[in-house]
Design a protein around this motif. Structure first.
Motif, PDB file in Angstrom:
ATOM      1  N   TYR A  37       9.277  -1.080  -3.826  1.00  0.00           N
ATOM      2  CA  TYR A  37       9.752  -2.263  -4.552  1.00  0.00           C
ATOM      3  C   TYR A  37      11.083  -2.759  -4.002  1.00  0.00           C
ATOM      4  CZ  TYR A  37       6.069  -2.098  -8.052  1.00  0.00           C
ATOM      5  OH  TYR A  37       4.852  -2.148  -8.679  1.00  0.00           O
ATOM      6  N   ASP A  79       0.989  -5.825   5.382  1.00  0.00           N
ATOM      7  CA  ASP A  79       1.481  -6.489   4.169  1.00  0.00           C
ATOM      8  C   ASP A  79       2.569  -5.628   3.521  1.00  0.00           C
ATOM      9  OD1 ASP A  79       1.907  -7.903   1.845  1.00  0.00           O
ATOM     10  OD2 ASP A  79       0.027  -7.249   0.883  1.00  0.00           O
ATOM     11  N   PHE A  80       3.829  -6.066   3.629  1.00  0.00           N
ATOM     12  CA  PHE A  80       4.948  -5.274   3.129  1.00  0.00           C
ATOM     13  C   PHE A  80       4.825  -4.993   1.632  1.00  0.00           C
ATOM     14  CE2 PHE A  80       9.343  -4.787   1.544  1.00  0.00           C
ATOM     15  CZ  PHE A  80       9.744  -3.717   2.327  1.00  0.00           C
ATOM     16  N   ASP A  81       4.251  -5.926   0.872  1.00  0.00           N
ATOM     17  CA  ASP A  81       4.095  -5.737  -0.575  1.00  0.00           C
ATOM     18  C   ASP A  81       3.094  -4.640  -0.914  1.00  0.00           C
ATOM     19  OD1 ASP A  81       5.947  -7.680  -1.081  1.00  0.00           O
ATOM     20  OD2 ASP A  81       4.488  -9.259  -1.543  1.00  0.00           O
ATOM     21  N   SER A  82       2.350  -4.179   0.059  1.00  0.00           N
ATOM     22  CA  SER A  82       1.378  -3.103  -0.147  1.00  0.00           C
ATOM     23  C   SER A  82       1.884  -1.761   0.374  1.00  0.00           C
ATOM     24  CB  SER A  82       0.049  -3.441   0.552  1.00  0.00           C
ATOM     25  OG  SER A  82      -0.526  -4.601   0.008  1.00  0.00           O
ATOM     26  N   ASN A 108      15.561   2.271  -7.300  1.00  0.00           N
ATOM     27  CA  ASN A 108      15.156   0.903  -7.621  1.00  0.00           C
ATOM     28  C   ASN A 108      16.148   0.224  -8.550  1.00  0.00           C
ATOM     29  OD1 ASN A 108      12.508   0.043  -6.358  1.00  0.00           O
ATOM     30  ND2 ASN A 108      11.912   2.037  -7.154  1.00  0.00           N
ATOM     31  N   PRO A 117       4.978   3.220  -4.624  1.00  0.00           N
ATOM     32  CA  PRO A 117       5.034   1.885  -4.026  1.00  0.00           C
ATOM     33  C   PRO A 117       6.458   1.453  -3.692  1.00  0.00           C
ATOM     34  CG  PRO A 117       4.706   1.721  -6.401  1.00  0.00           C
ATOM     35  CD  PRO A 117       4.614   3.173  -6.065  1.00  0.00           C
ATOM     36  N   ILE A 139       7.370  -7.508 -11.111  1.00  0.00           N
ATOM     37  CA  ILE A 139       7.480  -8.529 -10.072  1.00  0.00           C
ATOM     38  C   ILE A 139       8.726  -9.382 -10.369  1.00  0.00           C
ATOM     39  CG2 ILE A 139       6.403 -10.548  -8.995  1.00  0.00           C
ATOM     40  CD1 ILE A 139       3.704  -9.411  -9.821  1.00  0.00           C
ATOM     41  N   ASP A 140       9.630  -9.445  -9.421  1.00  0.00           N
ATOM     42  CA  ASP A 140      10.897 -10.179  -9.642  1.00  0.00           C
ATOM     43  C   ASP A 140      10.752 -11.638  -9.260  1.00  0.00           C
ATOM     44  OD1 ASP A 140      12.383  -7.232  -8.353  1.00  0.00           O
ATOM     45  OD2 ASP A 140      12.263  -7.844 -10.442  1.00  0.00           O
ATOM     46  N   SER A 180      13.528  -4.622  -1.211  1.00  0.00           N
ATOM     47  CA  SER A 180      13.383  -5.694  -0.233  1.00  0.00           C
ATOM     48  C   SER A 180      13.411  -5.071   1.159  1.00  0.00           C
ATOM     49  CB  SER A 180      14.511  -6.721  -0.378  1.00  0.00           C
ATOM     50  OG  SER A 180      15.705  -6.198   0.151  1.00  0.00           O
ATOM     51  N   SER A 181      12.977  -5.805   2.131  1.00  0.00           N
ATOM     52  CA  SER A 181      12.942  -5.296   3.510  1.00  0.00           C
ATOM     53  C   SER A 181      14.349  -5.114   4.080  1.00  0.00           C
ATOM     54  CB  SER A 181      12.140  -6.242   4.400  1.00  0.00           C
ATOM     55  OG  SER A 181      12.705  -7.542   4.386  1.00  0.00           O
TER      56      SER A 181
END
Length: 333
Positions: free
Chosen positions: A89, A25-28, A321, A87, A332-333, A91-92
């Motif tokens: 934040y 999970d990329f968000d993690s 960031n 963490p 969270i965007d 984008s990939s």
């Protein structure tokens, strides 16, 4: 160029580790799962628009020459340890690299020249350099690389610092002379010396240094005026931003109050609160003119529970960031 093991540790030899909440999970994800290691001897071409690269300057010989408390040479490793669990934040689509550490086994000047070459190589390959000092002598090597890359179209310097760092250097550069060295380099080349420093402590600079700052036409703001007259520093920074198309930002950890940054060579009881420092930093980043960044003078030898290294890591986190998403303050965007 960087083949000497005594003076360069490639990023490929530096291991990033930390907590893993998820491997899919990329968000993690945390930074240690996102950062990729590179070697300055074999830099890959940037495949993506946003590509940031860490480079450590594990040197504090300038602090030693300045009769300060040494220990900042250990900072790049400790700052990475604090970055590792932060963490992700981004984008990939973003690339974040670590090019390793430049060491200082011999002379300070040799190490600064190697850092200059590293900054030049990173910029030439399309990376945004993030230099982890080291003593604040980091700034002379860093700026020399910018000068080499940009030629006569040099960036304006913004320094967040308790000190002017414009001391004389009859016996070689120190951690307190870098901006005097840069001023001399600019004068010799017939170039303007555009230097703005915020967070100056009257108790940390002699009367002669204030006089010399006026001679050099340095723009500065006292720490106490940043705290009590917020609009004053805001307007002064706006004026500096207007006349510079490119900016180099350097942050000295001793600008912050000792309660937040105990691990520095010269702690400041009346230094800035980190929130105020971050507001200043983010304004610069949001100008869209920032081309390079460093943080210096973190000294793990004097740190308490890695508090100063954590502060430095969060500043790096905030800079990157904000570069990635300058208009958002949302989690969270």
């Amino acid at each position: 160029m960087y083949s000497n093991k005594a003076s360069y540790i490639p990023g490929t030899e530096i291991r990033w580790t930390g907590r893993i909440d998820s491997e899919t999970d990329f968000d993690s994800f945390r930074w240690h799962q996102f950062v990729k290691s590179v070697n300055l001897n074999n830099l890959p071409a940037c495949a993506k628009l946003e590509t940031y690269c860490l480079i450590g300057f594990a040197c504090d010989k300038g602090v030693e020459r300045n009769v300060g408390r040494v220990g900042a040479a250990l900072a790049p490793r400790l700052i990475r340890e604090q970055l590792a669990n932060l963490p992700v934040y981004f984008s990939s689509e973003v690339c974040l690299f670590d090019a390793g550490d430049i060491l200082c086994p011999n002379s300070l000047e040799e190490a600064q020249e190697m850092l200059a070459n590293a900054v030049y190589d990173l910029l030439s390959a399309g990376y945004f350099p993030v230099v982890l000092g080291g003593g604040h002598e980091t700034a002379y090597g860093h700026y020399s690389g910018l000068r080499k890359f940009f030629g006569t179209n040099i960036p304006g310097i913004v320094n967040l610092d308790a000190h002017f760092d414009i001391r004389p250097y009859p016996n070689g550069g120190t951690s307190g002379s870098m901006f005097n060295q840069i001023a001399d380099d600019c004068a010799n080349a017939g170039l303007p010396f555009n230097y703005f420093v915020a967070g100056i402590q009257q108790s940390a600079n002699t009367k002669a240094l204030f006089k010399y700052a006026h001679e050099l036409k340095i723009k500065y703001i006292l720490a106490r005026n940043m705290v009590t007259h917020n609009e004053s520093w805001d307007d002064a920074l706006d004026d500096f931003l207007k006349v510079n198309s490119k900016l180099y930002l350097t942050v000295c950890a001793d600008v912050f109050a000792a309660s937040f940054a105990p691990g520095v060579s010269a702690p400041q009881p009346f230094g800035l609160h980190p929130e105020l420092g971050l507001a200043f930093i983010k304004k610069i980043v949001r100008s869209g003119k920032l081309v390079s960044f460093d943080i210096a003078e973190v000294s793990p030898r004097f740190d308490n529970d890695a508090l100063t290294a954590k502060l430095a890591a969060i500043i790096v986190f905030a800079v990157l960031n904000t570069l990635h998403n300058p208009n958002s303050n949302l989690v969270i965007d």
